[in-house]
Motif scaffolding. Structure first.
Motif, PDB file in Angstrom:
ATOM      1  N   TYR A 120      -0.370   4.238  -1.589  1.00  0.00           N
ATOM      2  CA  TYR A 120      -0.177   4.594  -3.005  1.00  0.00           C
ATOM      3  C   TYR A 120       1.283   4.611  -3.427  1.00  0.00           C
ATOM      4  CZ  TYR A 120       0.257   9.286  -0.805  1.00  0.00           C
ATOM      5  OH  TYR A 120       0.593  10.356  -0.013  1.00  0.00           O
ATOM      6  N   TYR A 121       2.185   3.992  -2.682  1.00  0.00           N
ATOM      7  CA  TYR A 121       3.616   4.097  -2.983  1.00  0.00           C
ATOM      8  C   TYR A 121       4.041   3.019  -3.986  1.00  0.00           C
ATOM      9  CZ  TYR A 121       3.584   7.372   0.842  1.00  0.00           C
ATOM     10  OH  TYR A 121       3.311   8.457   1.633  1.00  0.00           O
ATOM     11  N   GLU A 122       4.176   3.434  -5.251  1.00  0.00           N
ATOM     12  CA  GLU A 122       4.563   2.494  -6.304  1.00  0.00           C
ATOM     13  C   GLU A 122       5.938   1.890  -6.023  1.00  0.00           C
ATOM     14  OE1 GLU A 122       2.641   1.629  -8.730  1.00  0.00           O
ATOM     15  OE2 GLU A 122       1.070   3.172  -8.680  1.00  0.00           O
ATOM     16  N   TYR A 181       1.133  -5.453   1.719  1.00  0.00           N
ATOM     17  CA  TYR A 181       0.186  -5.382   0.597  1.00  0.00           C
ATOM     18  C   TYR A 181      -1.114  -4.687   1.011  1.00  0.00           C
ATOM     19  CZ  TYR A 181      -3.033  -6.926  -3.052  1.00  0.00           C
ATOM     20  OH  TYR A 181      -3.963  -6.964  -4.057  1.00  0.00           O
ATOM     21  N   ASN A 204      -0.260  -0.542   2.264  1.00  0.00           N
ATOM     22  CA  ASN A 204       0.393   0.440   1.397  1.00  0.00           C
ATOM     23  C   ASN A 204      -0.716   1.250   0.731  1.00  0.00           C
ATOM     24  OD1 ASN A 204       1.808   1.854  -0.545  1.00  0.00           O
ATOM     25  ND2 ASN A 204       2.564   0.063  -1.653  1.00  0.00           N
ATOM     26  N   GLY A 228       5.850  -1.261  -3.729  1.00  0.00           N
ATOM     27  CA  GLY A 228       5.328  -2.537  -4.194  1.00  0.00           C
ATOM     28  C   GLY A 228       3.834  -2.503  -4.443  1.00  0.00           C
ATOM     29  N   PRO A 229       3.244  -3.656  -4.815  1.00  0.00           N
ATOM     30  CA  PRO A 229       1.817  -3.711  -5.126  1.00  0.00           C
ATOM     31  C   PRO A 229       0.968  -3.502  -3.878  1.00  0.00           C
ATOM     32  CG  PRO A 229       2.756  -5.909  -5.117  1.00  0.00           C
ATOM     33  CD  PRO A 229       3.899  -4.963  -4.928  1.00  0.00           C
ATOM     34  N   ARG A 230      -0.302  -3.164  -4.068  1.00  0.00           N
ATOM     35  CA  ARG A 230      -1.168  -2.867  -2.925  1.00  0.00           C
ATOM     36  C   ARG A 230      -2.607  -3.278  -3.209  1.00  0.00           C
ATOM     37  NH1 ARG A 230      -0.517   1.105  -6.290  1.00  0.00           N
ATOM     38  NH2 ARG A 230       1.653   0.614  -5.987  1.00  0.00           N
ATOM     39  N   HIS A 231      -3.354  -3.437  -2.131  1.00  0.00           N
ATOM     40  CA  HIS A 231      -4.772  -3.765  -2.207  1.00  0.00           C
ATOM     41  C   HIS A 231      -5.515  -2.589  -2.843  1.00  0.00           C
ATOM     42  CE1 HIS A 231      -8.301  -5.975  -1.015  1.00  0.00           C
ATOM     43  NE2 HIS A 231      -8.793  -4.944  -0.366  1.00  0.00           N
ATOM     44  N   PRO A 232      -6.476  -2.831  -3.751  1.00  0.00           N
ATOM     45  CA  PRO A 232      -7.175  -1.709  -4.402  1.00  0.00           C
ATOM     46  C   PRO A 232      -7.904  -0.833  -3.381  1.00  0.00           C
ATOM     47  CG  PRO A 232      -7.639  -3.788  -5.518  1.00  0.00           C
ATOM     48  CD  PRO A 232      -6.913  -4.127  -4.246  1.00  0.00           C
ATOM     49  N   ARG A 233      -7.724   0.465  -3.526  1.00  0.00           N
ATOM     50  CA  ARG A 233      -8.316   1.407  -2.570  1.00  0.00           C
ATOM     51  C   ARG A 233      -9.823   1.216  -2.381  1.00  0.00           C
ATOM     52  NH1 ARG A 233      -7.111   7.670  -1.474  1.00  0.00           N
ATOM     53  NH2 ARG A 233      -8.943   8.063  -0.217  1.00  0.00           N
TER      54      ARG A 233
END
Ligand SMILES: [Fe+2]
Length: 401
Positions: A59-61, A54, A57, A64-69
């Protein structure tokens, strides 16, 4: 190692949404190997920390979900030490895979590992871009490294124009050796006859643009560029400021006077375009740039010189020739970043690497003083949003014949 002279505090800062903390880069590049090589291809791989998928990652949709840039700078944990242990864990696992994988798995792994290594090189450049911005917003103006003087300029060729006949040309990667998918397929383009400037624009030439009211005269600017001038109060390239009537520049070796002979750097596409209009010229297209560069050697002021800043032309040669095409500064082109004819992104998450960014960005060519040397190719297409200035971006002029 690029992070060796950075403190843990340095490595945690995110100075604007485009910038990532150094330690995030270090973790993300190992996450890439864990996610795309070890996870799919090594059934015995033990995930180092399940929370990292989490956190790191980008930007790979499809993954899965990721921490906001914009919130990467809020990650006081994991610590720099924990990320170092993560990197060691992933590197050891990739080496183990190399020793134990069967032929079929290894064939699949090698192309992904090669992509992962080129990905890591991209992030090496980003780390230098980002730490420069981080240090630039600190009132102490810390230096990343001690100054490394450029070669003394000799009496090299004076600026001139190089002519190209144009006609039916080919650009794009030919498929031999590594390239990112966006560099191909190789295809035909039609070029009208054109000239390129022998040198990118220098700080001295850019100072003339500023002195002539370049940032106060809307007639030179695209509409969106002029809006940026007003919204962000642009008066000079990023990292320039005046002190006691003198222009000063912040570099990775600290702040100093602007050197007129060195290349202007950290300008947006809009500034590059406005400068060209002021000069009565235009920016080259990426096809014009690549056609002109086709036979050049891949040498120049790249990251191995460790200047991490453009240098004045060191001279050499006698006849008019293209100088400083490779290295020093990425050169903005007039070309939007779009797919070449017959381009197809590969299936799956890896297809998100380049293809999904093909809108609202402009192409830059030629590499910069922070680009790893074996990362560079004549066909390499870098891309940034037109208002972006934190890359090592400069200007080479073109004109029609
Ligand atoms: Fe990345």
């Amino acid at each position: 190692m690029l992070a060796a002279n950075l403190s843990p505090e340095d490595q945690a800062i995110q100075s604007m949404p485009d910038v990532s903390p150094t330690k995030w880069h270090l973790a993300h590049t190992s996450w890439f190997f864990e996610t795309f090589v070890l996870g799919p291809l090594d059934p015995g791989y033990r995930v180092f920390d399940s929370a990292f998928a989490y956190l790191f990652n980008s930007y790979y949709e499809a993954v899965g979900p990721r921490h906001p840039r914009p919130e990467r700078g809020l990650l006081s944990r994991p610590t720099v030490d924990a990320i170092g242990a993560y990197r060691d864990h992933v590197t050891a696992a990739v080496l183990r895979l190399a020793d134990t994988a069967g032929d079929a798995v290894w064939r699949e792994a090698t192309s992904l590992i090669e992509l992962g290594l080129h990905h890591e090189q991209q992030h090496q450049e980003l780390m230098l871009m980002d730490i420069k911005h981080v240090f630039s917003v600190n009132p102490l103006l810390p230096a990343y490294q001690a100054p490394r003087p450029c070669p003394v300029p000799s009496c090299g060729p004076s600026p001139s124009w190089i002519e190209f006949a144009g006609g039916l040309c080919e650009i794009g990667h030919n498929g031999r050796g590594f390239a990112f998918d966006n560099e191909g397929p190789r295809h035909k383009v039609w070029l009208e006859p054109y000239r390129l400037a022998s040198h990118p624009v220098t700080c001295g030439e850019y100072l003339d643009f500023i002195a002539d009211g370049g940032y106060r005269r809307p007639e030179f600017w695209l509409s969106e560029g002029w809006a940026c001038v007003q919204q962000y109060a642009w008066q000079a390239p990023l990292y320039w400021r005046t002190q006691d009537g003198e222009w000063r520049i912040f570099t990775l070796a600290g702040e100093r006077r602007v050197e007129p002979a060195e290349l202007v750097c950290h300008v947006s596409f809009y500034e590059a375009d406005a400068f060209a209009r002021w000069a009565g010229r235009r920016l080259p297209t990426e096809a014009e740039w690549e056609n002109a560069a086709a036979d050049l050697r891949l040498t120049g002021n790249l990251a191995d010189s460790q200047h991490y800043h453009p240098c004045p032309d060191a001279g050499g040669g006698g006849a008019a020739e293209l100088r400083q095409m490779i290295g020093d500064v990425w050169e903005w082109t007039a070309s939007p970043y779009v797919a070449y004819p017959r381009f197809r992104a590969v299936a799956g998450a890896i297809g998100e690497y380049n293809g999904k960014f093909m809108s609202n960005q402009m192409v830059l060519r030629g590499g910069a003083a922070v680009t790893p040397p074996n990362h560079m190719r004549i066909t390499y297409r870098n891309f940034f949003a037109p208002a972006s200035r934190w890359a090592f971006s400069g200007v080479r002029l073109a004109e029609d014949i």
